[in-house]
Design an enzyme around this catalytic site. Structure first.
Site, short mmCIF file in Angstrom:
data_model
loop_
_atom_site.label_atom_id
_atom_site.label_comp_id
_atom_site.label_asym_id
_atom_site.label_seq_id
_atom_site.Cartn_x
_atom_site.Cartn_y
_atom_site.Cartn_z
N CYS A 73 0.83 -1.22 0.00
CA CYS A 73 0.00 0.00 0.00
C CYS A 73 0.86 1.26 0.00
O CYS A 73 0.69 2.14 -0.82
CB CYS A 73 -0.93 0.02 1.20
SG CYS A 73 -2.24 -1.20 1.07
N HIS A 74 1.78 1.33 0.96
CA HIS A 74 2.57 2.56 1.07
C HIS A 74 4.06 2.28 1.24
O HIS A 74 4.82 3.15 1.66
CB HIS A 74 2.06 3.43 2.22
CG HIS A 74 0.60 3.70 2.12
ND1 HIS A 74 -0.33 2.95 2.81
CD2 HIS A 74 -0.11 4.57 1.37
CE1 HIS A 74 -1.55 3.38 2.50
NE2 HIS A 74 -1.44 4.35 1.63
N GLY A 75 4.44 1.01 0.97
CA GLY A 75 5.86 0.70 0.90
C GLY A 75 6.59 0.58 2.22
O GLY A 75 7.66 1.16 2.41
#
Lengths: 183, 409, 252
Positions: A147-149
């Protein structure tokens, strides 16, 4: 409204500012109303049956080294990984690395072979990748949240990315060498 | 600047842009003049609004825990009763609240009938009220189906089958209502959707009802127009009076909710719906019983259904059936007698509706049905012509003031 | 105006559903849970649970009761775990796709004697033993009815035709009931030493079933007292305030 009976009365008598009866009636009414609110709000909290279903049992006997399973506890995925010796070694070595949420591997895994984690990214609740052999495990060989690493290491600790904390370790006990109960 | 004046300034700033306080003050506050002689029977309008709000609030929280599926509805209601925090309280308030809502609205309606509140210039106000009543009946009916007990299921079956009496298209309409070939999951699902929707439609019609009320203002027990001098601001006078009524009402309602929560429901609704077994004696909820009696009084299916719907729809034309110029029954001695006869007849019909449709109850329900329509279609028009009223007071102040104190006007 | 109140009261009384005329009213008993302050007697509920387990449970389920609920009738958390573990509960499927039995846990519902309705009927000569967890609310005057039914087995009156496999019961609608008489003196031996007369057993299990149907009764009564007193206080204050406020009008 100038010539209503009320206006006559009010002008003749004058408004009584501090009216004990009025204030106590309003106060009792308001408290009563407020007391009706809590039962309604509280009904949205987990119900008795939901609270009672808080344990999950499973066996780790069939998990091959280097792979893992996902079990469900309280409606959430729980990662159970049978770690390789190399993974355990890396995890222990990194105890002294610069960690955002410092924790030693010994605290996070009761038995070093089996790492048990709530599989929910501590950033915004996505499920990190890494349980399947085909999935990316991130730069630190643990899990990677697409999703956001966020990158987690082989102990499930946050190493890079926006997540603020390590993957949560649920309360669990080994009932036998191979049977685990979460919750 | 003190804290208070700062708040006041902010409020005024807001009022200049969205005068919601001004609007409320004029519609339900100190700028709304009401006759000073309203008695406690006038409390039931605001009580009905209170019940509507209570039903919507408790209903929303019930809906959070309810599952509209035939295999889970009954169990989800039991889960509300057992496991959901305070679920039992919210459900009992909602279930008994429905009955109390109807008690309040019936008293409100009969108050209007007694004091002639349907007469000019309040006909549209009366219509809005009848529409609210019809919407309430539909809403309550669909709500009663949701727990999916035996009475839910068989009540739904019987009531939806009423529409099969319509010649030609009846069966097609019933199939449409059901969404299948019997009352089943599609029926339950749409009833839930509509049960959630209709209360907000009721809120809308209530706004129209109150709007229509504000054009002529409230009727009063004397039924004569109230002069401005005989009016007092709704706030604070009727707020205080309504609070007393609300308190008494709450004591009664809570006594039932906490000690007799199942007294107004049917025990068989604690048995899960079984499409293969009809209970030996199906009765609707008490508030429908008089109309159920009218339905069963007539041995023809279509005519029975027409009579039942007609008995409510006739209320729409009541202002033109009773054209007597005097509103209040206080000054109409003959009308007053027949008002009480009509009320007693309605109660008798209600009793008939709770009995098996045979023997004495059936005979009485036929007599009662006849009288119901006779009252509206024959008696009221006739009395409009022939009844001589008692002398009316010149103003609201007159009956309560001695001649010496009479204000010089 | 008093007439309206009386009439409304009459309507309320008269409109309550009336059963068929030939039906016999159940015996009236006093229960600890009756009345404004009514409470359950936990000792009695535990005895009732014992009766349910030893007498009723072979045919009747109490499907809405979970073992954890037994804490409400005075068992400790550990006792509940022990009780639950005496039962086998089906769980699964396991890794191989098989269903398996495991000891019950506190969060499990009390297992039903029959897996489904068809099996229940087949095992009971075609009759379906109903679930009991809501029975006292699903019958008019429920607790009295359930008690009366269990005590209502007698010889049929002269000339009453009894179908094979049925028993005569004074209080059952139609008098022919599929369940034979179950409650007799000393049918159970109470763990707490209470003398197990038939009446004692029937009243204990009825109380247990009423708790099963209405587990929130005690908190309902307790909350009700506080709420009604509060509403009364509000009413009294509002009444005196209203009187004072309106007095202004009458002076003029």
């Amino acid at each position: 409204m100038a010539n209503t009976a009320h206006a006559h009365a009010a002008a003749a008598q004058g408004e009584t500012r501090r009216d004990f009866l009025l204030h106590s009636t309003i106060a009792v009414g308001a408290v009563g109303g407020a007391m009706m609110v809590w039962p309604l709000i509280h009904s949205m909290n987990p119900a008795a049956d939901t609270l009672s279903l808080s344990t999950t049992e499973f066996s780790v006997a069939g998990i091959a080294e280097g792979s893992g399973i996902t079990v469900v506890w309280r409606g959430k995925p729980v990662f159970v990984r049978h770690r390789t010796a190399a993974e355990i070694e890396t995890a222990k070595k990194d105890d002294t690395a610069d960690l955002r949420d410092p924790q030693t591997d010994a605290v996070r895994a009761q038995k070093p072979d089996f790492l048990i984690l709530v599989g929910i990214c501590t950033h915004l609740g996505c499920i990190p990748l890494g349980m399947k052999a085909t999935e990316p495990r991130g730069d630190f060989g643990g899990w990677f949240c697409p999703c956001h690493g966020s990158h987690y290491d082989t102990s499930g600790r946050i190493r890079r990315g926006p997540a603020p904390a390590n993957l949560e370790v649920p309360p669990y006990t080994f009932l036998s060498d191979t049977t685990v109960r979460i919750g | 600047m003190t804290e208070k004046s700062r708040l006041l300034k902010a409020w005024e700033w807001h009022e200049q842009r969205l005068p919601i306080g001004h609007w409320l003050d004029h519609s339900l506050g100190s700028k709304y003049p009401a006759p000073k002689n309203l008695n406690y029977w006038w409390n039931f309008g605001s009580l009905a609004l209170f019940m509507l709000v209570l039903m919507i609030i408790t209903g929303v929280f019930l809906a959070m825990n309810y599952t509209a599926h035939t295999s889970m509805a009954f169990d989800s209601v039991e889960r509300i009763m057992r496991d959901v925090n305070n679920g039992w309280l919210i459900r009992y308030m909602h279930a008994n609240g429905a009955s109390f809502f109807f008690i309040v609205v019936y008293i409100h309606i009969f108050r209007g009938l007694y004091y002639g509140s349907y007469k000019p210039p309040r006909e549209v106000l009366w219509w809005m009220g009848v529409i609210i009543y019809l919407l309430m009946m539909a809403t309550a009916f669909m709500g009663y189906v949701l727990p999916w007990g035996q009475m839910s299921f068989w009540g739904a079956t019987v009531i939806t089958n009423l529409f099969s009496a319509i010649p030609g298209v009846g069966d097609a309409i019933v199939t449409l209502l059901w969404g299948g070939f019997s009352v089943d999951n599609p029926t339950l699902n749409r009833f839930f959707a509509l049960h959630y929707l209709l209360p907000f439609v009721i809120v809308g019609v209530v706004v129209l009802h109150v709007w229509a009320l504000h054009i002529p203002g409230s009727n009063n027990p004397l039924g004569i127009e109230a002069a401005p001098a005989d009016k007092i601001p709704f706030f604070p006078y009727y707020y205080a009076k309504d609070a007393v009524g609300l308190g008494v009402f709450l004591v009664v309602m809570f006594a039932v909710v906490f000690w007799l929560p199942n007294a107004m429901g049917h025990p068989l609704n604690y048995e899960k719906a079984n499409p293969l077994v009809t209970p030996p004696h199906i009765v609707p909820e008490w508030y429908y019983l008089p109309f159920y009696a009218i339905l069963r009084a007539i041995p023809d299916k279509l005519l029975g259904v027409i009579a039942m719907f007609g008995s409510i729809l006739i209320l729409f034309v009541l202002p033109w059936l009773d054209r007597h110029p005097v509103r209040s029954a206080t000054f109409r001695p003959i009308f007053k007698i027949f008002f009480w006869v009509f009320l007693a007849n309605g109660i008798m019909l209600g009793w008939c509706g709770s009995q098996l449709a045979e023997g004495l109850p059936l005979i009485l329900s036929r007599v009662g049905t006849f009288w119901y329509f006779f009252h509206f279609i024959v008696l009221l028009p006739l009395l409009s012509w022939v009844e001589t009223p008692k002398p009316l007071p010149a103003s609201i102040s007159q009956p309560v003031l001695s001649p010496a104190m009479k204000p010089a006007e | 105006m008093r007439k309206i109140v009386l009439a409304a009261a009459a309507a309320f009384v008269l409109s309550s559903p009336v059963m068929a005329a030939e039906e016999i009213k159940p015996m009236k008993r006093t229960w600890t849970f009756d009345g404004v302050f009514g409470k359950f007697d936990k000792q009695q509920l535990q005895r009732g649970f014992q009766v349910y387990k030893e007498v009723c449970a072979s045919c009747h389920s109490v499907q809405y009761l979970a073992f954890r609920n037994l804490q409400d009738i005075g068992y400790s958390e550990d006792q509940v775990k022990v009780i639950a573990a005496e039962y086998q509960v089906q769980d699964g499927p396991d890794e191989n796709g098989d269903m398996f039995d495991r000891p019950g846990r506190a969060s499990d519902r009390i297992p039903k004697p029959f897996a489904n309705e068809q099996l229940a009927r087949a095992s009971n000569g075609g009759a379906l033993p109903p679930d009991l967890s809501l029975m006292t609310k699903a019958r008019e005057d429920g607790p009295n009815y359930v008690f009366s039914l269990m005590m209502g087995y007698t010889e049929p009156p002269k000339g009453f035709e009894i179908l094979p496999g049925m028993s005569y019961n004074t209080y059952f609608p139609g008098h022919q009931i599929g369940m034979p008489q179950q409650i007799t003196d000393d049918r159970v031996t109470y763990a707490d030493g209470t003398k197990a007369s038939a009446e004692q057993i029937a009243s204990d299990v009825t109380a247990f079933l009423h708790w099963a149907a209405e587990p929130k009764l005690e908190v309902r009564h307790a909350t009700g007292i506080r709420v009604v007193l509060f509403a009364l206080l509000f009413t009294v204050l509002a009444f005196f305030y209203k009187r004072r406020l309106w007095a202004r009008l009458e002076k003029h």
